[in-house]
Design an enzyme around this catalytic site. Structure first.
Site, PDB file in Angstrom:
ATOM      1  N   GLU A 499       0.831  -1.208   0.000  1.00  0.00           N
ATOM      2  CA  GLU A 499       0.000   0.000   0.000  1.00  0.00           C
ATOM      3  C   GLU A 499       0.863   1.254   0.000  1.00  0.00           C
ATOM      4  O   GLU A 499       0.541   2.232  -0.668  1.00  0.00           O
ATOM      5  CB  GLU A 499      -0.950   0.009   1.206  1.00  0.00           C
ATOM      6  N   HIS A 502       1.754   2.227  -3.311  1.00  0.00           N
ATOM      7  CA  HIS A 502       0.754   3.041  -4.007  1.00  0.00           C
ATOM      8  C   HIS A 502       0.898   4.526  -3.642  1.00  0.00           C
ATOM      9  O   HIS A 502       0.713   5.402  -4.483  1.00  0.00           O
ATOM     10  CB  HIS A 502      -0.658   2.571  -3.659  1.00  0.00           C
TER      11      HIS A 502
HETATM   12 ZN   LIG Z   1      -2.637  -2.608  -4.702  1.00  0.00          ZN
END
Ligand SMILES: [Zn+2]
Ligand SMILES: *[C@@H]1O[C@H](CO)[C@@H](O)[C@H](O)[C@H]1NC(C)=O
Ligand SMILES: *[C@@H]1O[C@H](CO)[C@@H](O)[C@H](O)[C@H]1NC(C)=O
Ligand SMILES: *[C@@H]1O[C@H](CO)[C@@H](O)[C@H](O)[C@H]1NC(C)=O
Ligand SMILES: *[C@@H]1O[C@H](CO)[C@@H](O)[C@H](O)[C@H]1NC(C)=O
Ligand SMILES: *[C@@H]1O[C@H](CO)[C@@H](O)[C@H](O)[C@H]1NC(C)=O
Ligand SMILES: *[C@@H]1O[C@H](CO)[C@@H](O)[C@H](O)[C@H]1NC(C)=O
Ligand SMILES: CC(=O)N[C@H]1CO[C@H](CO)[C@@H](O)[C@@H]1O
Length: 707
Positions: A499, A502
């Site tokens: 994450e 991201h």
């Molecule tokens: Zn992802």
């Protein structure tokens, strides 16, 4: 505060850096929100708050403010659309047609998110309700904008004139037109109505399908001796019926526990069948109807199948490419998967005698083998991953690798006192690149996902005013307890790295249009950077940087544990992939052809892909694999796709030296920076120095196989 041109922007960012340096603990001093749209400006004039430079995101709005802002967003958006629509066709130019739409999108995104994201994190129920309502209002408005034939005509007329200031601008206009056309706006009005009717029916069937699965509260009553192998903690969490049987509700967490741990083969089979039967016949017909509607929709829009329609926007482009990709991987893994399966069959023979091996045995025997072979105790491993250590380790790795600097903003405006805010800048030039919030801990009223939400995307307006990317990472960590600091399970460590990948991707995206920045890149591409970063959780060097025994942080996890983790990661991966390929093929076939008998298809495919293992009698593919019905229709292959190309990047560029700054910076500039404004195959080819390939992914599996 107004800014003019590039020089001023540089000055501003330098000034801001000085503020950071000089005020340190006092935090980032408020900077006027020069970028807010005027209506909003006047409405919040008398409220004192800290605004981040280049960010229009509004934090911690009240319920009333959210609803008011939603209204303003709609009014302003209507006004801009009307203005564009009214430009006479002989007077169209970039400044009258494209700029207003691009700037509206860029400006409103942060405001929309300010209304919408509190529903995920706010501590106040009233705010969450207002936020949900605001989302409904705004979504309805956006849906109506996508139907503006008058705006479409003007934009299309501009496109055919072909006057471009940049490649990105041209691509932007092409995307606008394509979006309208994918919504049917170039069709006759009768056909347009049919498109809208079909879309509504598809939405409706989709929610029926989800609701059916949600509403299903069936359970299996099982005696304790039928649940042998399950921990007492699990049994205690179950209700007991009048005959003393445990009521195992058919929810995926319970089912996963039984399939992994239950020693009784018959129970695993019964639970797997019952789980795969939920909503059986009826909902199978919902899936069939869904597929038919999608097919009709695609034909109306000028595509030969729904898969062709959905893939048109993706890296894979066509179903034949997807089939080729899946079949290549499947065929290359057959030999390894067969060896894996025979190991599991042997185990079963030793444990249960000469019973046939079924698909319901897969998880149990994989787990048994892993326990015997790797001796990894994930409960103990957790003690090596205190939250704060993991986070600072992940920060260190990515800052060094990518040439970034994260500075915590002290005393920021937030929605909960545990939330932290960081500013990201370039390590060398000091240029400010964006911001991210971390909202890491579970709490009452907070959504239960772990995810990254874009609050503002980077954009550069015609006059060079830059909006900063802002994102929030939401996680569900457990807070400290009396006897130990907050600790993470290994899977949570991997998720966090993913994450946070991201977040980095969001912040490093340098596209000029909000539409191509943030995480709005090709959907087959968007997971590649995050999947790539997961690899750092399995390398000796980096794993040591993110681990430390909670009572003695200087003591990282041992090298042999790193090795076990790496082998564990790849164990039985061929077999597990085969299963995913099965579902992806199923999904691709039902969306590529007209009138497929989905049950027959699944019966036929199952043994073919799963090395002879038949489908469990009585189960329904609609139930077993909801992703092909909703959310991922015709795109289930995409997860494997991104894993494959992430593996290619890792193996060829980072594996030898996972902390190589030169390579990291190159990755940031060549892969992350272009965002959605460049073709992803071109991006990868440019970075790799050759076309992307599936070979590294396959090699990795063979190489780590023990068998
Ligand atoms: Zn992802
Ligand atoms: C630059 O463009 C933005 C967005 O259209 C606008 O809000 C701002 O006032 C402009 N600034 C200048 C100096 O023209
Ligand atoms: C409408 O647009 C789609 C997508 O660009 C195109 O394939 C189709 O031929 C167009 N239809 C008409 C009637 O122009
Ligand atoms: C959010 O705003 C409310 C009032 O609108 C205030 O009571 C609360 O303290 C704020 N929360 C934080 C974390 O600042
Ligand atoms: C979690 O721990 C932090 C620091 O130890 C504390 O300040 C905070 O109040 C705790 N949060 C929750 C939700 O319990
Ligand atoms: C900004 O990025 C997010 C994803 O990161 C995307 O969902 C959103 O549509 C983008 N905003 C605009 C205006 O395109
Ligand atoms: C990690 O450490 C193990 C054990 O010392 C070693 O066998 C392995 O080669 C190392 N891996 C890498 C990638 O350096
Ligand atoms: C719409 C519908 O009929 N859904 C069904 C899905 O399956 C479950 C379990 O069989 C039924 O209870 C639902 O009625």
């Amino acid at each position: 505060m107004e800014s003019q041109g590039n020089g001023e922007r540089v000055n501003r960012s330098r000034r801001q850096r000085q503020i950071l340096v000089h005020t340190g603990a006092a935090g980032l001093v408020a900077v006027a929100a020069s970028l807010a749209i005027s209506a909003i400006k006047s409405y919040r004039k008398n409220r004192e708050r800290k605004d981040l430079l280049g960010s229009d995101v509004r934090i911690n709005l009240s319920a009333r403010e959210i609803l008011k802002l939603a209204e303003l967003i709609v009014v302003k958006s209507k006004k801009v659309h009307d203005a564009v629509a009214s430009v006479p066709l002989d007077r169209i130019d970039y400044g009258k047609v494209v700029s207003p739409l691009a700037e509206l999108e860029a400006e409103q995104f942060a405001l929309i998110q300010s209304c919408v994201f509190p529903k995920m994190v706010s501590t106040s129920e009233e705010v969450r309700r207002a936020s949900t309502e605001a989302e409904r209002i705004i979504s309805a408005h956006i849906a109506s904008c996508r139907q503006r034939e008058d705006v479409y005509r003007v934009v299309k007329a501009f496109l055919s004139r072909g006057e471009w200031t940049s490649f990105e601008a041209k691509y932007y206009v092409q995307c606008l037109v394509k979006d309208y056309e994918r919504n049917g706006l170039n069709l006759t009005s009768t056909k347009q109505k049919e498109v809208q009717r079909l879309k509504a029916e598809i939405d409706d069937l989709g929610s029926q399908y989800v609701q059916n699965l949600k509403d299903d509260c069936s359970h299996l009553p099982l005696f304790e001796n039928e649940l042998l192998g399950l921990p007492s903690k699990f049994l205690k969490s179950l209700d007991v019926d009048e005959k003393g049987r445990y009521k195992v509700a058919l929810k995926s967490c319970n089912v996963a526990a039984v399939l992994e741990l239950c020693k009784v083969g018959e129970t695993r089979r019964r639970v797997a069948v019952a789980f795969g039967k939920r909503c059986g016949q009826v909902n199978l017909s919902v899936l069939e109807k869904l597929v038919q509607c999608r097919h009709k929709l695609a034909i109306l829009l000028g595509y030969s199948s729904f898969a062709n329609y959905n893939l048109d926007n993706r890296m894979a482009k066509t179903p034949s490419k997807v089939f080729e990709f899946l079949e290549d991987i499947s065929a290359s893994l057959t030999e390894l998967a067969s060896r894996e399966l025979s190991v599991l069959k042997d185990l079963k023979r030793r444990e249960e005698g000469d019973l046939p091996f079924g698909i319901e045995d897969l998880l149990y025997y994989i787990k048994r083998f892993q326990e015997q072979e790797f001796g990894l105790d994930f409960g103990i491993l957790k003690q090596y991953f205190p939250v704060n250590l993991v986070i600072s380790g992940v920060f260190k790795i990515l800052q060094d690798l990518l040439g970034l600097r994260f500075v915590e903003v002290s005393d920021p405006e937030v929605w909960h006192c545990n939330v932290q805010l960081f500013q990201v800048s370039d390590l060398i030039t000091g240029e400010s690149l964006g911001y991210f919030y971390l909202d890491l801990y579970k709490r009452q009223g907070k959504c239960s996902q772990t995810c990254v939400v874009a609050l503002q995307n980077r954009s550069l307006s015609d006059n060079n005013t830059c909006k900063m990317p802002v994102a929030v990472l939401i996680a569900q960590f457990q807070n400290d307890t009396d006897d130990h600091p907050a600790l993470l399970r290994f899977s949570e460590v991997v998720d966090f790295f993913h994450e946070f990948g991201h977040v980095i991707q969001h912040v490093c995206n340098r596209a000029s249009f909000a539409r191509f920045s943030g995480l709005r890149v090709n959907p087959d591409f968007v997971e590649i950077p995050a999947q790539l970063f997961e690899n750092w959780c399995y390398e000796n060097l980096s794993l040591k940087l993110i681990s430390g025994f909670y009572q003695d942080m200087m003591q990282p996890i041992k090298e042999e544990v790193c090795n076990s983790l790496r082998r564990w990661r790849y164990s039985f991966s061929a077999l597990r992939l085969k299963q995913e390929i099965l579902y992806s093929l199923f999904d691709q076939i039902i969306h590529s052809a007209d009138n497929v008998d989905v049950l027959e298809l699944f019966k036929h495919l199952h043994p073919k892909i799963m090395l002879g293992l038949p489908m469990l009698e009585g189960t329904s593919p609609a139930t077993c694999f909801p992703r092909s019905a909703i959310c991922y229709e015709a795109a289930c292959y995409s997860r494997i796709w991104s894993e494959v190309f992430a593996a290619d990047i890792f193996a060829s560029k980072f594996r030898d030296d996972p902390l190589d700054t030169n390579m990291g910076v190159k990755f940031r500039n060549k892969v992350l920076a272009p965002g959605g404004a460049k073709d992803p195959i071109e991006i990868m080819t440019d970075f790799l120095g050759r076309e992307p390939s599936i070979q590294a992914f396959l090699d990795r599996r063979t190489e780590h196989s023990l068998l």
